[in-house]
Motif scaffolding. Structure first.
Motif, PDB file in Angstrom:
ATOM      1  N   GLN A   4      72.329  -7.766  82.252  1.00 51.43           N
ATOM      2  CA  GLN A   4      73.537  -8.101  81.510  1.00 51.43           C
ATOM      3  C   GLN A   4      74.771  -7.593  82.232  1.00 51.43           C
ATOM      4  O   GLN A   4      75.760  -8.298  82.353  1.00 51.43           O
ATOM      5  CB  GLN A   4      73.468  -7.525  80.103  1.00 51.43           C
ATOM      6  CG  GLN A   4      72.374  -8.206  79.277  1.00 51.43           C
ATOM      7  CD  GLN A   4      72.277  -7.633  77.883  1.00 51.43           C
ATOM      8  OE1 GLN A   4      73.213  -7.006  77.408  1.00 51.43           O
ATOM      9  NE2 GLN A   4      71.153  -7.838  77.240  1.00 51.43           N
ATOM     10  N   GLU A   5      74.673  -6.354  82.735  1.00 48.43           N
ATOM     11  CA  GLU A   5      75.800  -5.798  83.480  1.00 48.43           C
ATOM     12  C   GLU A   5      76.073  -6.593  84.753  1.00 48.43           C
ATOM     13  O   GLU A   5      77.216  -6.817  85.124  1.00 48.43           O
ATOM     14  CB  GLU A   5      75.516  -4.335  83.861  1.00 48.43           C
ATOM     15  CG  GLU A   5      75.689  -3.397  82.680  1.00 48.43           C
ATOM     16  CD  GLU A   5      75.035  -2.044  82.923  1.00 48.43           C
ATOM     17  OE1 GLU A   5      74.384  -1.874  83.971  1.00 48.43           O
ATOM     18  OE2 GLU A   5      75.178  -1.179  82.061  1.00 48.43           O
ATOM     19  N   ASP A  10      76.161 -11.571  77.833  1.00 49.99           N
ATOM     20  CA  ASP A  10      75.227 -10.889  76.937  1.00 49.99           C
ATOM     21  C   ASP A  10      74.148 -11.847  76.425  1.00 49.99           C
ATOM     22  O   ASP A  10      74.204 -13.053  76.652  1.00 49.99           O
ATOM     23  CB  ASP A  10      75.954 -10.137  75.815  1.00 49.99           C
ATOM     24  CG  ASP A  10      76.577 -11.087  74.800  1.00 49.99           C
ATOM     25  OD1 ASP A  10      76.210 -12.274  74.774  1.00 49.99           O
ATOM     26  OD2 ASP A  10      77.437 -10.610  74.040  1.00 49.99           O
TER      27      ASP A  10
END
Ligand SMILES: Nc1nc2c(ncn2[C@@H]2O[C@H](COP(=O)(O)OP(=O)(O)O)[C@@H](O)[C@H]2O)c(=O)[nH]1
Ligand SMILES: [Mg+2]
Length: 220
Positions: A4-5, A10
């Motif tokens: 996700q980062e 998301d």
């Protein structure tokens, strides 16, 4: 850094985007019974592997909402081909249906052929971003599955475990199988730690699995 980062997207966004992608054009491209029939490496690929009867064809059909896409076969262990499906128009990525394994009555030369085809594909396919290894929720990781995971680890192909037929077991049993499976893959170098439980019959886990597919082919 988690996924996700790395992408700034998301899970809810992945799920929504994946829903659209899987509702769009998906077409059978070709069957490769031999490496010389492999299609060009035009786009990233995600492959589906699992023992015969694990529910692979059913899951591919449920994921894509197309009943006839992958034939649900009554004769386990018969298909010894890699089947390629084009996703998106313009072409975005490919789904690859790998031949099933672990069919008890398969003749030896067929098993040998399977091993060569799958190993060559895994080792030579730069565009293969991830393999989803399907495991029956009732049985967990068996020796034949461990052999498949060994091949993936040795070929350094990233993989993720997908439990199938989750509707066939009680929630408490499913939780136990997830825990045992997580334990079984903990030290495996190419394994993604998160396990997705699915039911093609009830639709459980399908949005998450579509998102996982899209996420895996969207990197690099
Ligand atoms: N209850 C239940 N049965 C399933 C599910 N997925 C597949 N099956 C059944 O399992 C059998 C094998 O499925 P199939 O998709 O042909 O397996 P494959 O050999 O891995 O392609 C068939 O009888 C399916 O109806 C599921 O999610 N729930
Ligand atoms: Mg099948």
């Amino acid at each position: 850094m988690n996924e996700q980062e790395s992408t700034g997207q998301d899970l809810a966004e992945w799920i929504e985007e994946a829903r659209k992608v899987f509702a769009g054009p998906i077409t059978f491209l070709k069957s490769a019974p031999d490496l010389k029939f492999l299609p060009d490496m035009a786009v990233n690929e995600v492959a589906f592997a699992g023992r015969s009867n694990v529910g692979k064809s059913s899951l591919l059909n449920a994921l894509t909402g197309r009943n006839g896409l992958a034939r649900t076969s009554n004769t386990p262990g018969r298909t010894q081909e890699l089947n390629f499906f084009d996703v998106g128009e313009p072409l975005r990525f490919r789904l690859v249906d790998m031949p099933g394994y672990g069919y008890a009555r398969a003749p030896k030369d067929m098993v040998r052929k399977w091993r060569f085809l799958v190993n060559d594909y895994l080792r030579g396919r730069a565009k293969l971003k991830r393999t989803l290894v399907l495991i029956d929720s009732r049985h967990g990781v068996k020796d034949v599955d461990a052999d498949m995971l060994d091949m993936l680890d040795a070929a350094a192909v990233s993989y993720r475990i997908v439990l199938t037929k989750a509707d066939k077991v009680k929630a408490s049993h499913l939780a136990q199988v997830i825990e045992n499976t997580a334990q079984a893959i903990r030290k495996r170098p190419a394994a993604h730690p998160d396990i997705i439980a699915t039911s093609s019959e009830k639709g459980m886990g399908l949005p998450e699995l579509r998102a996982a597919v899209l996420e895996s082919v969207t990197q690099g």
